[in-house]
Motif scaffolding. Structure first.
Motif, PDB file in Angstrom:
ATOM      1  N   CYS A 134       0.356  -1.406  -0.256  1.00 57.74           N
ATOM      2  CA  CYS A 134       0.084  -0.197   0.338  1.00 57.74           C
ATOM      3  C   CYS A 134       0.577   1.339  -0.309  1.00 57.74           C
ATOM      4  N   CYS A 135       1.854   1.104   0.711  1.00 57.17           N
ATOM      5  CA  CYS A 135       2.780   2.506   0.708  1.00 57.17           C
ATOM      6  C   CYS A 135       3.471   3.085  -0.183  1.00 57.17           C
ATOM      7  N   SER A 136       3.877   2.109  -1.011  1.00 60.39           N
ATOM      8  CA  SER A 136       4.865   1.664  -2.304  1.00 60.39           C
ATOM      9  C   SER A 136       3.912   1.925  -2.965  1.00 60.39           C
ATOM     10  N   SER A 137       2.439   2.155  -3.278  1.00 60.94           N
ATOM     11  CA  SER A 137       1.601   1.770  -4.763  1.00 60.94           C
ATOM     12  C   SER A 137       1.194   3.196  -4.881  1.00 60.94           C
ATOM     13  N   PHE A 138       0.665   3.981  -3.649  1.00 59.79           N
ATOM     14  CA  PHE A 138      -0.264   5.199  -4.024  1.00 59.79           C
ATOM     15  C   PHE A 138       0.555   6.389  -2.966  1.00 59.79           C
ATOM     16  N   SER A 139       0.337   6.942  -4.027  1.00 56.62           N
ATOM     17  CA  SER A 139       0.635   8.688  -3.181  1.00 56.62           C
ATOM     18  C   SER A 139       0.022   9.700  -2.912  1.00 56.62           C
ATOM     19  N   ALA A 140      -1.382   9.074  -2.829  1.00 58.32           N
ATOM     20  CA  ALA A 140      -2.613  10.090  -2.626  1.00 58.32           C
ATOM     21  C   ALA A 140      -2.676   9.659  -0.809  1.00 58.32           C
ATOM     22  N   GLU A 141      -2.887  10.245   0.108  1.00 56.82           N
ATOM     23  CA  GLU A 141      -3.324   9.800   1.428  1.00 56.82           C
ATOM     24  C   GLU A 141      -4.607   9.199   1.469  1.00 56.82           C
ATOM     25  N   GLU A 142      -5.579   9.728   0.202  1.00 54.64           N
ATOM     26  CA  GLU A 142      -6.637   9.358   1.551  1.00 54.64           C
ATOM     27  C   GLU A 142      -6.850   7.710   0.535  1.00 54.64           C
ATOM     28  N   GLU A 143      -5.956   7.362  -0.892  1.00 51.26           N
ATOM     29  CA  GLU A 143      -6.188   6.321  -0.994  1.00 51.26           C
ATOM     30  C   GLU A 143      -4.889   5.064  -0.438  1.00 51.26           C
ATOM     31  N   LYS A 144      -4.524   5.837   0.081  1.00 50.83           N
ATOM     32  CA  LYS A 144      -2.875   4.824   0.587  1.00 50.83           C
ATOM     33  C   LYS A 144      -4.017   4.237   1.464  1.00 50.83           C
ATOM     34  N   LEU A 145      -4.746   5.205   2.533  1.00 50.66           N
ATOM     35  CA  LEU A 145      -5.331   4.683   4.003  1.00 50.66           C
ATOM     36  C   LEU A 145      -6.677   3.937   3.273  1.00 50.66           C
ATOM     37  N   CYS A 146      -6.548   4.433   2.926  1.00 53.18           N
ATOM     38  CA  CYS A 146      -8.100   2.935   1.884  1.00 53.18           C
ATOM     39  C   CYS A 146      -7.685   2.175   1.913  1.00 53.18           C
ATOM     40  N   CYS A 147      -6.293   1.797   1.296  1.00 53.53           N
ATOM     41  CA  CYS A 147      -5.582   1.025   1.147  1.00 53.53           C
ATOM     42  C   CYS A 147      -4.974  -0.048   2.331  1.00 53.53           C
ATOM     43  N   LEU A 148      -4.345   0.864   3.572  1.00 53.12           N
ATOM     44  CA  LEU A 148      -3.843   0.739   4.609  1.00 53.12           C
ATOM     45  C   LEU A 148      -5.184  -0.377   5.398  1.00 53.12           C
ATOM     46  N   GLN A 149      -6.123   0.256   5.249  1.00 52.67           N
ATOM     47  CA  GLN A 149      -7.166  -0.249   5.905  1.00 52.67           C
ATOM     48  C   GLN A 149      -7.323  -1.372   5.537  1.00 52.67           C
ATOM     49  N   GLY A 191      -1.936 -12.429  -1.815  1.00 56.03           N
ATOM     50  CA  GLY A 191      -3.255 -12.555  -1.175  1.00 56.03           C
ATOM     51  C   GLY A 191      -4.307 -11.229  -0.628  1.00 56.03           C
ATOM     52  N   PHE A 192      -3.246  -9.817  -1.244  1.00 57.71           N
ATOM     53  CA  PHE A 192      -4.009  -9.207  -0.541  1.00 57.71           C
ATOM     54  C   PHE A 192      -4.777  -8.340  -1.581  1.00 57.71           C
ATOM     55  N   THR A 193      -5.961  -8.100  -1.850  1.00 61.29           N
ATOM     56  CA  THR A 193      -6.153  -7.744  -2.416  1.00 61.29           C
ATOM     57  C   THR A 193      -7.154  -6.659  -2.261  1.00 61.29           C
ATOM     58  N   TYR A 194      -6.727  -5.505  -2.793  1.00 61.44           N
ATOM     59  CA  TYR A 194      -7.323  -3.707  -2.792  1.00 61.44           C
ATOM     60  C   TYR A 194      -8.117  -3.500  -4.058  1.00 61.44           C
ATOM     61  N   ASP A 195      -9.276  -3.217  -3.229  1.00 65.04           N
ATOM     62  CA  ASP A 195     -10.832  -2.955  -4.220  1.00 65.04           C
ATOM     63  C   ASP A 195     -10.833  -1.475  -3.505  1.00 65.04           C
ATOM     64  N   GLN A 196     -10.534  -0.701  -4.922  1.00 64.61           N
ATOM     65  CA  GLN A 196     -10.718   1.242  -5.387  1.00 64.61           C
ATOM     66  C   GLN A 196     -11.822   1.378  -4.811  1.00 64.61           C
ATOM     67  N   SER A 197     -13.041   0.668  -5.182  1.00 66.82           N
ATOM     68  CA  SER A 197     -14.629   1.065  -5.297  1.00 66.82           C
ATOM     69  C   SER A 197     -14.780   1.330  -3.405  1.00 66.82           C
ATOM     70  N   ALA A 198     -14.359   0.370  -2.505  1.00 67.31           N
ATOM     71  CA  ALA A 198     -14.559   0.211  -1.398  1.00 67.31           C
ATOM     72  C   ALA A 198     -14.070   1.679  -0.795  1.00 67.31           C
TER      73      ALA A 198
END
Length: 150
Positions: A66-81, A142-149
């Motif tokens: 998550c930390c390496s894939s996103f620069s926007a804080e909102e998207e990074k936070l969503c990924c981390l959660q 096994g991690f799947t990030y769902d941007q729509s979530a």
């Protein structure tokens, strides 16, 4: 990372839920937070702690993604959660696959499960362990990030 055999095994658990106030610590302190390779544990008697260590290792791997894939804080936070929830969900599945008593938060479902984990924080931040450098660990699949979530 071999543990001193005189030191009792500890795995602070559960990890804190990611929020706006700890994103920087999650992403910047990964290199100095505890990991739990097999050599950390005695050969027997601590399978419940081994599962917790596996969950932490998995979570750290997914946090790095998550930390390496996103620069926007909102998207990074969503990924981390999402990583936090998926890692703890997998932990609970593993807890129920054994003949031992499952971690009590795993008995809950939905939002009750997350409230339980949040209410039991033993390590509320993502600070460095003084003098510790995390060993290289294999990436966990096994991690799947769902941007729509988000």
């Amino acid at each position: 990372t071999k543990r001193n055999s005189q030191t009792p095994v500890q795995v602070p658990f559960p990890p804190a839920v990611p929020h706006a106030g700890n994103i920087n610590a999650i992403c910047q302190n990964s290199h100095c937070r505890q990991r739990y390779p097999p050599s950390y544990f005695p050969r027997s008697g601590v399978s419940h702690l081994r599962r917790r260590g596996t969950a932490i290792n998995r979570l750290e791997s997914w946090y790095s993604l998550c930390c390496s894939s996103f620069s926007a804080e909102e998207e990074k936070l969503c990924c981390l959660q999402q990583a936090w929830k998926q890692a703890l969900t997998r932990f609970c599945v593993e807890e129920f696959s054994t003949m031992t008593l499952a971690y009590n938060c795993c008995e809950n479902t939905g939002e009750d499960r997350w409230r339980c984990f949040i209410g039991r924080l033993e390590k509320p931040d993502y600070s460095c362990v003084p003098g510790y450098t995390a060993p290289s660990m294999a990436s966990e699949p096994g991690f799947t990030y769902d941007q729509s979530a988000c």
